[in-house]
Design an enzyme around this catalytic site. Structure first.
Site, PDB file in Angstrom:
ATOM      1  CB  SER A  41      50.996  38.038  35.633  1.00 47.80           C
ATOM      2  OG  SER A  41      50.101  38.743  34.796  1.00 47.80           O
ATOM      3  CG  ASP A 334      45.391  42.691  40.159  1.00 45.86           C
ATOM      4  OD1 ASP A 334      44.853  42.452  39.054  1.00 45.86           O
ATOM      5  OD2 ASP A 334      46.545  42.331  40.436  1.00 45.86           O
ATOM      6  CG  HIS A 337      46.521  39.880  37.409  1.00 45.98           C
ATOM      7  ND1 HIS A 337      47.256  40.921  37.965  1.00 45.98           N
ATOM      8  CD2 HIS A 337      47.291  39.375  36.411  1.00 45.98           C
ATOM      9  CE1 HIS A 337      48.422  41.014  37.332  1.00 45.98           C
ATOM     10  NE2 HIS A 337      48.457  40.096  36.396  1.00 45.98           N
TER      11      HIS A 337
END
Length: 370
Positions: A41, A334, A337
């Protein structure tokens, strides 16, 4: 690799138009022919949006808040990520998500779509095939490599074997992966009983080596690797700690893996002397951010920008969450990340070369003759 029509949605026309326009504007000043991205991600640019069963998608506000479109786009951050910034440095358009390109049946055999690179990265992906991959939540590394093989076949069909070989050999392959494998290890008592941390990270490095050799057999020669950051210092992991400090056990696993990765790369270079690579020491870069935040423009290195609860890490970044007004001064977007600002610094350090790159910076790697 399962990528049937049921896995994709009908938004690929946007990507095709964007790709053509960006190539027209970015054709001058290219440092390498293409950038191919494999990973999780941290560098996913939207592949998971095309996985019908996946819940690991950055599709809700406030993701994409600072992206040019101001909308969620599959990137797990507030704006651009490391794949975007690496492409910019190389004079290339951002690599589009592979699944977006092949979702258009009339375009999937068009080799021009793949000429400047593609992203195969998938949120939740690991070096190993974990439960996320079993339940079609993400695309594991071996299937990302398999997708590149399909791209290579397409390039060969349209450019001829010598042309495709030269094109791929001069291109860069960016790897950002391994975080989820350690997260899986931290959550699995079975894995911890079966393997010591050292045995587990050695298996990670060995499995990655197998995929690199597979890519090498399809003409890949230049690789960029991001080492693992101190994963125990993410807001999510700090939230597990009563003191709010880093989880040092998980940090130690990340260090172990980075050592195993470097040892594997040194050995692979001896086996395949025609490869070249650049390794980015994310672990010590992030530690530097945490220890000396003001030098990098950060004022908050523990809490997430978007979320709710302690360290904004109890409730994830959802539309009901709060987000910080100045994303530039936060290390984390977040609970796990980085912010766009953090991504930008990562690639600046990787590209220009620094004490955090080994044995060369990406700009030097790009200039290596193949």
């Amino acid at each position: 690799m399962k990528m049937g029509c049921s896995w994709v949605c009908a938004t690929s026309g946007f990507w095709v138009v964007l790709l053509v326009l960006s190539r027209l504007s970015c054709s001058e000043g290219q440092v390498v022919p293409a950038l191919f991205v494999l990973g999780d991600s941290i560098v996913d640019v939207g592949n998971n949006n095309y996985l019908a069963l996946s819940v690991a998608k950055a599709v809700l506000p406030y993701y994409g808040l600072d992206f040019p479109t101001k909308k969620p786009n599959g990137r797990f951050t507030n704006g651009k990520n490391s794949a975007d910034f690496m492409a910019e440095k190389l004079g290339l358009p951002s690599p589009p998500p592979y699944l977006a390109l092949i979702s258009n049946s009339s375009e999937r055999n068009n080799s021009s779509l793949f000429l400047t690179g593609v992203s195969f990265a998938s949120g939740g992906a690991g070096i190993f095939d974990g439960n996320d991959e079993k339940f079609e939540q993400s695309i594991p590394l071996k299937d990302q490599v398999g997708a590149f093989v399909a791209v290579h076949d397409n390039l060969t069909q349209h450019m001829g074997s010598p042309g495709a070989q030269q094109h791929v050999a001069k291109s860069l392959f960016l790897f950002v992966i391994g975080n989820n494998d350690l997260f899986d290890y931290s959550k699995s008592s079975d894995l911890q009983k079966q393997y010591t941390p050292q045995q587990y990270v050695d298996r990670m490095a060995s499995s990655l080596k197998d995929q690199l050799k597979r890519l090498h057999s399809y003409d890949a020669r230049k690789f960029v690797f991001a080492g693992l950051p101190p994963i125990g210092c993410t807001p999510a992991r700090r939230n597990w700690n009563e003191t709010g400090g880093c989880r040092e056990d998980q940090n130690s696993w990340a260090r172990m893996y980075n050592e195993a990765l470097l040892a594997m790369l040194n050995g692979l270079k001896s086996e395949l002397n025609d490869i070249s690579y650049s390794y980015l020491d994310l672990y010590n870069i992030v530690q530097e951010f945490i220890q000396n935040p003001s030098a990098y423009g950060f004022t908050e290195v523990k809490a997430a920008c978007c979320g709710l609860g302690n360290l904004r890490a109890v409730v994830p970044c959802l539309p009901i969450s709060e987000y910080c007004p100045n994303r530039r001064d936060h290390l984390f977007w977040d609970s796990v990340h980085p912010t766009e600002a953090t991504h930008r610094i990562f690639i600046d350090k990787a590209f220009n070369g620094s004490q955090y790159t080994y044995p060369m910076g990406v700009h030097q790697l790009a200039a290596v003759e193949t």
